[in-house]
Structure formats: structure tokens, C-alpha cells
Scaffold this motif. Structure first.
Motif, PDB file in Angstrom:
ATOM      1  N   ALA A  15     -68.290 -16.961-107.703  1.00 50.06           N
ATOM      2  CA  ALA A  15     -67.284 -16.147-107.451  1.00 50.06           C
ATOM      3  C   ALA A  15     -66.850 -16.393-106.021  1.00 50.06           C
ATOM      4  CB  ALA A  15     -67.373 -14.603-107.890  1.00 50.06           C
ATOM      5  N   VAL A  16     -67.540 -16.377-105.055  1.00 54.63           N
ATOM      6  CA  VAL A  16     -67.122 -16.618-103.893  1.00 54.63           C
ATOM      7  C   VAL A  16     -66.943 -18.021-103.480  1.00 54.63           C
ATOM      8  CG1 VAL A  16     -68.219 -14.225-103.031  1.00 54.63           C
ATOM      9  CG2 VAL A  16     -69.448 -16.489-102.753  1.00 54.63           C
ATOM     10  N   LEU A  17     -67.374 -18.882-104.053  1.00 57.13           N
ATOM     11  CA  LEU A  17     -67.057 -20.290-103.811  1.00 57.13           C
ATOM     12  C   LEU A  17     -65.720 -20.462-104.387  1.00 57.13           C
ATOM     13  CD1 LEU A  17     -70.476 -21.961-104.922  1.00 57.13           C
ATOM     14  CD2 LEU A  17     -69.594 -21.835-102.705  1.00 57.13           C
ATOM     15  N   VAL A  18     -65.399 -19.917-105.568  1.00 59.18           N
ATOM     16  CA  VAL A  18     -64.042 -20.349-105.861  1.00 59.18           C
ATOM     17  C   VAL A  18     -62.982 -19.330-105.222  1.00 59.18           C
ATOM     18  CG1 VAL A  18     -62.554 -19.513-108.062  1.00 59.18           C
ATOM     19  CG2 VAL A  18     -64.862 -20.475-108.672  1.00 59.18           C
ATOM     20  N   ALA A  19     -63.249 -18.421-104.724  1.00 59.53           N
ATOM     21  CA  ALA A  19     -62.466 -17.706-103.499  1.00 59.53           C
ATOM     22  C   ALA A  19     -62.193 -18.304-102.428  1.00 59.53           C
ATOM     23  CB  ALA A  19     -63.084 -16.235-103.232  1.00 59.53           C
ATOM     24  N   GLY A  20     -63.407 -19.177-101.872  1.00 57.83           N
ATOM     25  CA  GLY A  20     -63.251 -20.134-100.820  1.00 57.83           C
ATOM     26  C   GLY A  20     -62.491 -21.304-101.051  1.00 57.83           C
ATOM     27  N   LEU A  21     -62.573 -21.843-102.260  1.00 62.20           N
ATOM     28  CA  LEU A  21     -61.683 -22.905-102.734  1.00 62.20           C
ATOM     29  C   LEU A  21     -60.044 -22.519-102.595  1.00 62.20           C
ATOM     30  CD1 LEU A  21     -61.378 -25.591-104.129  1.00 62.20           C
ATOM     31  CD2 LEU A  21     -61.860 -24.485-106.465  1.00 62.20           C
ATOM     32  N   ALA A  22     -59.969 -21.417-103.013  1.00 60.04           N
ATOM     33  CA  ALA A  22     -58.630 -20.810-102.913  1.00 60.04           C
ATOM     34  C   ALA A  22     -58.147 -20.825-101.396  1.00 60.04           C
ATOM     35  CB  ALA A  22     -58.305 -19.424-103.721  1.00 60.04           C
ATOM     36  N   ILE A  23     -58.907 -20.481-100.622  1.00 56.86           N
ATOM     37  CA  ILE A  23     -58.479 -20.347 -99.207  1.00 56.86           C
ATOM     38  C   ILE A  23     -58.238 -21.772 -98.817  1.00 56.86           C
ATOM     39  CG2 ILE A  23     -59.223 -19.892 -96.894  1.00 56.86           C
ATOM     40  CD1 ILE A  23     -60.871 -17.519 -97.972  1.00 56.86           C
ATOM     41  N   ILE A  24     -59.209 -22.689 -99.082  1.00 54.53           N
ATOM     42  CA  ILE A  24     -59.011 -24.033 -98.722  1.00 54.53           C
ATOM     43  C   ILE A  24     -57.711 -24.722 -99.237  1.00 54.53           C
ATOM     44  CG2 ILE A  24     -60.161 -26.374 -98.892  1.00 54.53           C
ATOM     45  CD1 ILE A  24     -62.838 -24.674 -99.061  1.00 54.53           C
ATOM     46  N   THR A  25     -57.393 -24.145-100.605  1.00 48.89           N
ATOM     47  CA  THR A  25     -56.178 -24.897-101.152  1.00 48.89           C
ATOM     48  C   THR A  25     -55.099 -24.181-100.655  1.00 48.89           C
ATOM     49  OG1 THR A  25     -57.689 -25.321-103.217  1.00 48.89           O
ATOM     50  CG2 THR A  25     -55.152 -25.310-103.494  1.00 48.89           C
ATOM     51  N   PHE A  26     -55.047 -23.090-100.478  1.00 49.24           N
ATOM     52  CA  PHE A  26     -53.476 -22.379-100.033  1.00 49.24           C
ATOM     53  C   PHE A  26     -53.292 -22.314 -98.539  1.00 49.24           C
ATOM     54  CE2 PHE A  26     -54.283 -21.002-104.469  1.00 49.24           C
ATOM     55  CZ  PHE A  26     -53.387 -21.865-104.939  1.00 49.24           C
ATOM     56  N   VAL A  27     -54.311 -22.672 -97.828  1.00 53.02           N
ATOM     57  CA  VAL A  27     -54.265 -22.657 -96.353  1.00 53.02           C
ATOM     58  C   VAL A  27     -54.595 -23.897 -95.991  1.00 53.02           C
ATOM     59  CG1 VAL A  27     -54.641 -21.479 -94.119  1.00 53.02           C
ATOM     60  CG2 VAL A  27     -54.743 -20.188 -96.440  1.00 53.02           C
ATOM     61  N   PRO A  28     -53.715 -25.055 -95.910  1.00 53.80           N
ATOM     62  CA  PRO A  28     -54.225 -26.381 -95.524  1.00 53.80           C
ATOM     63  C   PRO A  28     -54.843 -26.417 -94.082  1.00 53.80           C
ATOM     64  CG  PRO A  28     -51.980 -26.344 -96.548  1.00 53.80           C
ATOM     65  CD  PRO A  28     -52.150 -24.869 -96.473  1.00 53.80           C
ATOM     66  N   ASP A  29     -54.556 -25.531 -93.114  1.00 46.21           N
ATOM     67  CA  ASP A  29     -54.890 -25.614 -91.623  1.00 46.21           C
ATOM     68  C   ASP A  29     -56.181 -25.327 -91.656  1.00 46.21           C
ATOM     69  OD1 ASP A  29     -52.236 -26.261 -90.709  1.00 46.21           O
ATOM     70  OD2 ASP A  29     -51.639 -24.123 -90.234  1.00 46.21           O
ATOM     71  N   VAL A  30     -56.829 -24.536 -92.838  1.00 46.57           N
ATOM     72  CA  VAL A  30     -58.358 -24.477 -92.636  1.00 46.57           C
ATOM     73  C   VAL A  30     -58.846 -25.953 -92.545  1.00 46.57           C
ATOM     74  CG1 VAL A  30     -60.302 -23.957 -94.132  1.00 46.57           C
ATOM     75  CG2 VAL A  30     -58.309 -22.445 -93.654  1.00 46.57           C
ATOM     76  N   VAL A  31     -58.472 -26.969 -93.568  1.00 48.18           N
ATOM     77  CA  VAL A  31     -58.994 -28.043 -93.412  1.00 48.18           C
ATOM     78  C   VAL A  31     -58.316 -29.149 -92.570  1.00 48.18           C
ATOM     79  CG1 VAL A  31     -58.979 -30.377 -94.941  1.00 48.18           C
ATOM     80  CG2 VAL A  31     -59.319 -28.086 -96.004  1.00 48.18           C
ATOM     81  N   LEU A  32     -57.081 -28.999 -92.072  1.00 43.62           N
ATOM     82  CA  LEU A  32     -56.451 -30.102 -91.071  1.00 43.62           C
ATOM     83  C   LEU A  32     -56.607 -29.569 -89.674  1.00 43.62           C
ATOM     84  CD1 LEU A  32     -53.282 -30.615 -93.200  1.00 43.62           C
ATOM     85  CD2 LEU A  32     -55.433 -31.967 -93.210  1.00 43.62           C
ATOM     86  N   TRP A  33     -57.136 -28.423 -89.417  1.00 44.53           N
ATOM     87  CA  TRP A  33     -57.019 -27.916 -87.965  1.00 44.53           C
ATOM     88  C   TRP A  33     -57.941 -29.089 -87.234  1.00 44.53           C
ATOM     89  CZ3 TRP A  33     -61.479 -25.783 -85.371  1.00 44.53           C
ATOM     90  CH2 TRP A  33     -61.227 -25.390 -84.075  1.00 44.53           C
ATOM     91  N   LEU A  34     -59.235 -29.329 -87.428  1.00 47.64           N
ATOM     92  CA  LEU A  34     -59.906 -30.093 -86.618  1.00 47.64           C
ATOM     93  C   LEU A  34     -59.616 -31.482 -86.684  1.00 47.64           C
ATOM     94  CD1 LEU A  34     -62.662 -29.719 -85.005  1.00 47.64           C
ATOM     95  CD2 LEU A  34     -63.984 -30.161 -87.100  1.00 47.64           C
ATOM     96  N   PRO A  35     -59.301 -32.022 -87.907  1.00 47.88           N
ATOM     97  CA  PRO A  35     -58.889 -33.584 -87.564  1.00 47.88           C
ATOM     98  C   PRO A  35     -57.754 -33.681 -86.823  1.00 47.88           C
ATOM     99  CG  PRO A  35     -59.228 -32.876 -90.054  1.00 47.88           C
ATOM    100  CD  PRO A  35     -59.361 -31.695 -89.078  1.00 47.88           C
ATOM    101  N   ARG A  36     -56.602 -32.730 -86.550  1.00 54.80           N
ATOM    102  CA  ARG A  36     -55.533 -32.762 -85.797  1.00 54.80           C
ATOM    103  C   ARG A  36     -56.195 -32.698 -84.279  1.00 54.80           C
ATOM    104  NH1 ARG A  36     -51.975 -28.652 -89.618  1.00 54.80           N
ATOM    105  NH2 ARG A  36     -50.768 -30.445 -90.799  1.00 54.80           N
ATOM    106  N   LEU A  37     -57.139 -31.960 -84.181  1.00 54.34           N
ATOM    107  CA  LEU A  37     -57.532 -31.984 -82.653  1.00 54.34           C
ATOM    108  C   LEU A  37     -57.922 -33.298 -82.297  1.00 54.34           C
ATOM    109  CD1 LEU A  37     -59.790 -28.904 -82.416  1.00 54.34           C
ATOM    110  CD2 LEU A  37     -57.672 -29.272 -81.439  1.00 54.34           C
ATOM    111  N   TYR A  38     -58.317 -34.238 -83.077  1.00 53.89           N
ATOM    112  CA  TYR A  38     -58.931 -35.504 -82.886  1.00 53.89           C
ATOM    113  C   TYR A  38     -57.863 -36.532 -82.881  1.00 53.89           C
ATOM    114  CZ  TYR A  38     -63.612 -33.930 -82.140  1.00 53.89           C
ATOM    115  OH  TYR A  38     -64.734 -33.300 -81.426  1.00 53.89           O
ATOM    116  N   GLY A  39     -56.627 -36.162 -83.422  1.00 52.31           N
ATOM    117  CA  GLY A  39     -55.556 -37.010 -83.262  1.00 52.31           C
ATOM    118  C   GLY A  39     -54.978 -37.447 -84.694  1.00 52.31           C
ATOM    119  N   TYR A  40     -55.189 -36.645 -85.697  1.00 51.06           N
ATOM    120  CA  TYR A  40     -54.537 -36.841 -87.100  1.00 51.06           C
ATOM    121  C   TYR A  40     -53.272 -36.686 -86.938  1.00 51.06           C
ATOM    122  CZ  TYR A  40     -54.271 -36.783 -92.055  1.00 51.06           C
ATOM    123  OH  TYR A  40     -54.035 -36.893 -93.413  1.00 51.06           O
ATOM    124  N   GLY A  41     -52.628 -37.314 -87.680  1.00 46.17           N
ATOM    125  CA  GLY A  41     -51.304 -37.033 -87.813  1.00 46.17           C
ATOM    126  C   GLY A  41     -50.664 -36.106 -88.806  1.00 46.17           C
ATOM    127  N   GLY A  42     -51.375 -35.869 -89.873  1.00 46.81           N
ATOM    128  CA  GLY A  42     -51.162 -35.363 -91.049  1.00 46.81           C
ATOM    129  C   GLY A  42     -50.726 -33.941 -90.976  1.00 46.81           C
TER     130      GLY A  42
END
Length: 431
Positions: free
Chosen positions: A404-431
Motif C-alpha cells: 500500500a505504501v509502495l503504491v502511495a510512493g509511486l503516486a508521489i513519483i508520478t504526479f510530482v516529477p521534480d522528485v525524479v528530476l531534481w537530482l539529474p538537473r543538478l548535474y546538467g540534465y535539461g529535461g
């Protein structure tokens, strides 16, 4: 889509239900399609050879597998586990926290959920069930749940496969998985703390403070492995494939010459096990490459894109639909098969809707990893129940709050893209 394609899909379903490995089933269905369509059947093997020998990135897979197997036959896992016990074992439900923490650390080396469950998981399950501290089914459930973090935090074999089918940067995919993996680990520890309080699980005796420096020092060479790996990739010193080779070499040198825990016999066992695992993954990739030719000829991705465009789902609606479909498929299909066959069908639509490829890749990997622990056919369920010897029904009952909490975590990852993209952008990702 033609009746020949329908026959090919039927062939996959029937042969898989009869027990044929999914890679073999996809190859057989591709040959059936080509035969019925009047095409040269050698096309299937041409697609396999071109895909396997033309993809340098695939070399990372056997190297990561070999590094994980070396850690399992050596003493790296034991030393990491001692470090985790000293770190979080003093809290209520401490061994459950150790289980999750060990998966977070071990994931920085193996890239495989199965390797995590079989290697580190077997050791921690034995510790949790010793003297009746925890029910075997609970130990198996939390091990299955925590093992899925392995391929989300870098390195990650599923992310290598996603990069293969999507032409996305492996380095940025690896970075994108770090924060989501930590969030999922934290959520699992919250559930474990709640379960420990509800069921009155024991508090382990804390490790004396004077022992902490010694335990940490013993674990430092093992802890340095993910650091070397990530610095090599993001410092521009190595490619991900070269980093995988470095990880395997480092695991061999540390286990053999520093810890002196690998003999010729155990090294041979690691090589043999790695060869078996690599052959299994390789045949799955080969079958998927052949079947993807069929999917391309039938223009299945375009048909799906047009169908979804007609529904006016929008970006968030599309991602929600993908999550539901992949979670459902994860209950039935092997994770790598989903990545190699199903995901390419969704990619054109994702691109058309402006979904960031790194964000989409992490969403897909998290989905497929949750599927590994999802009833009725999640592979991790069978792995942990074979270790604990507890009924799968009891394991599932303990597993449900974690899912149940893993699916809740998946929802956060899906609907808050910055959770995924924050660190890549620190290293120069342009997405």
C-alpha cells in the motif's frame, strides 16, 4: 492489426501458460508470425543478433550481475549487515529497519532485486527469525518489499534495459532513481515501525558506542563501492558500462585480497551463477528483440497512440493509465519482459504528450519492481517463501501494508516529477 499478430500473441500466452520461459515464448511467436505472414523466418534471428551485438550498453548487465554474485559468495554482505545493525538496529522493530537499510545500501552495488533478496535477504531473514523474534512470514514480506528498492537506486539493470528501448541517458536515469528509492525506503520503515508497535516486536540490544568505529571501518571498503561507481559515471571518468566493469573488478579485489573471503571454488561458483543469470536475461532480451520487430511491423505503438489521443486523457491521465496497466501486468509477467515488450508500445505516446523520458523511465521501473512483489505471481514472493518455508498466504497478509505504501510512493513519483528530476538537473540534465 492483422490476424497474424493475433495468432502470435495467442502463441505467447499459450506457451507461457504451459511453462515455456517468456524469452522462448516470444521467439516462438515471432517465428509463427513470420511464417503466417509469408516472410523470411531468418528475420527473427537477424533482429536478435543485430540487437544483442549492436548494443554496447548491454555489457553492463552481466558485469553488474557478476559484482552482485561476488558480494554474495564473499563477506561483503555480512559486513554491510553488521554496519546496518549498528546504525538502526537499536530501535523497536530494529531488524526490520536493518532489512530496509541493507537493501538501500546493497542496491548501490547489485542493481537487481532478486540478487538483493537471495543474497542479503537470506541473511537478514535468518537473523529476524532466530529465537522466534519475528514470524517467518513477516520477515519474508518485508524482505520482498525492501528488495524492490535495489533496481531503483543506481546501478539498475532494469534502467539499463529501459535505456536500450528508449535511447535515454543511463546516467540521468540512475540519478533520477536516487530520491524515489530513498522515499520508498522511508515509507517502508514507517510501516515497519507501526507493525513493530502493533505486534510488539522486540527491541534489539544496541551496539555499544565503542564498537561503532570498528564496525564502520570493517564496512568501509564495501561502502566505497557505490561511491566509486557513481563518481566514475557522473565525474565523466567512465561510461555506465565501464563503471559496471569497474564494480565487478572492485568487488573481486576487495573480496579476494582485502577480506580474503573468496577462494577459487567460490569464485568459480560466482562465475557460474553469473553466467546462468546472464544467459537467462540474454535470451529474454533476444526474444523481445525479435518480437519487437513484429510489434513495429504491425504499427502497434502508433495504433495505441492514436487510440489514446482520441480519449483526450492528457499527460497525467496517460501516466495514471500506464500505472494501472503496468501494475496489473506486473502481477502476471516478468519485469524485464514488460520493459522490453510493453514499454516500447507506450513510448511514442509518452513523447507526444511531452512526458520527460527520465521521469517516465523511473515510473516504469518502479511499477515493474512493485510487480515483482505483487500477488499472485510476483517472483520475489516465491523467492522469500522458499527461504522462510512459510505459506505464501501468510506472507501476502503481512505484505499488503508494505504494498500500500509502495503504491502511495509511486503516486508521489508520478504526479510530482521534480522528485525524479531534481537530482539529474543538478548535474546538467535539461529535461
Amino acid at each position: 492489426m492483422s490476424w497474424e499478430f493475433g495468432a502470435a500473441v495467442t502463441c505467447i500466452v499459450v506457451t507461457a501458460l504451459l511453462g515455456l520461459p517468456i524469452g522462448h515464448a516470444m521467439l516462438a511467436s515471432s517465428v509463427v508470425y513470420l511464417l503466417l505472414a509469408g516472410q523470411d523466418m531468418s528475420i527473427a534471428f537477424e533482429q536478435m543478433l543485430n540487437g544483442l551485438y549492436g548494443s554496447y550498453v548491454l555489457l553492463a548487465i552481466p558485469l553488474f550481475i557478476f559484482a552482485a554474485d561476488l558480494m554474495n559468495v564473499g563477506s561483503l554482505s555480512d559486513r554491510l549487515l553488521d554496519f546496518c545493525r549498528a546504525l538502526v538496529g537499536r530501535f523497536r522493530g530494529g531488524l526490520g529497519h536493518v532489512n530496509v537499510t541493507a537493501s538501500l545500501i546493497f542496491s548501490g552495488m547489485s542493481g537487481s532485486a532478486i540478487a538483493d533478496a537471495v543474497g542479503m535477504g537470506r541473511i537478514i531473514i535468518n537473523l529476524m527469525t532466530k529465537d522466534g523474534k519475528y514470524p517467518p512470514a513477516y520477515a519474508g514480506a518485508i524482505t520482498a518489499a525492501s528488495s524492490i528498492i535495489g533496481p531503483i537506486i543506481p546501478p539498475s539493470i532494469p534502467m539499463v534495459l529501459f535505456a536500450l528501448v528508449s535511447d535515454t541517458s543511463i546516467g540521468f536515469l540512475f540519478l533520477g532513481g536516487v530520491v524515489p528509492g530513498l522515499i520508498l525506503g522511508l515509507l517502508l520503515m514507517v510501516v515497519n515501525a507501526w507493525q513493530a508497535r502493533v505486534h510488539d516486536y522486540p527491541v534489539d540490544e544496541p551496539v555499544p558506542a565503542r564498537e561503532l568505529p570498528r564496525i564502520t571501518l570493517r564496512a568501509v571498503p564495501a561502502l566505497l563501492m557505490p561511491v566509486i561507481l557513481l563518481v566514475g559515471i557522473y565525474g565523466g571518468v567512465t561510461t555506465p558500462t565501464e563503471a559496471a566493469a569497474l564494480a565487478a573488478l572492485y568487488a573481486f579485489l576487495v573480496s579476494t585480497f582485502f577480506y580474503r573471503s573468496v577462494s577459487l571454488r567460490t569464485a568459480y561458483r560466482a562465475v557460474r551463477q553469473s553466467a546462468k543469470s546472464t544467459a537467462s536475461v540474454g535470451f529474454l532480451i533476444a526474444g523481445a528483440l525479435a518480437f519487437n520487430y513484429v510489434v513495429t511491423v504491425e504499427q502497434v505503438p502508433n495504433v495505441l497512440r492514436d487510440a489514446l489521443a482520441g480519449t483526450d486523457l492528457g499527460r497525467l491521465g496517460f501516466l495514471l493509465t500506464v500505472n494501472v496497466i503496468l501494475l496489473g501486468l506486473g502481477c502476471l509477467l516478468e519485469a524485464n519482459a514488460i520493459l522490453l515488450v510493453i514499454v516500447p508500445i507506450f513510448l511514442p505516446t509518452a513523447v507526444a504528450l511531452g512526458v520527460d523520458p527520465v521521469h517516465f523511465g523511473v515510473i516504469v521501473v518502479v511499477n515493474t519492481m512493485i510487480g515483482l512483489a505483487t500477488p499472485p505471481y510476483g517472483l520475489l514472493l516465491f523467492v522469500v517463501t522458499s527461504i522462510t518455508r512459510s505459506p505464501i498466504r501468510q506472507t501476502i497478509r503481512y505484505l499488503l501494508p508494505f504494498l500500500a505504501v509502495l503504491v502511495a510512493g509511486l503516486a508521489i513519483i508520478t504526479f510530482v516529477p521534480d522528485v525524479v528530476l531534481w537530482l539529474p538537473r543538478l548535474y546538467g540534465y535539461g529535461g
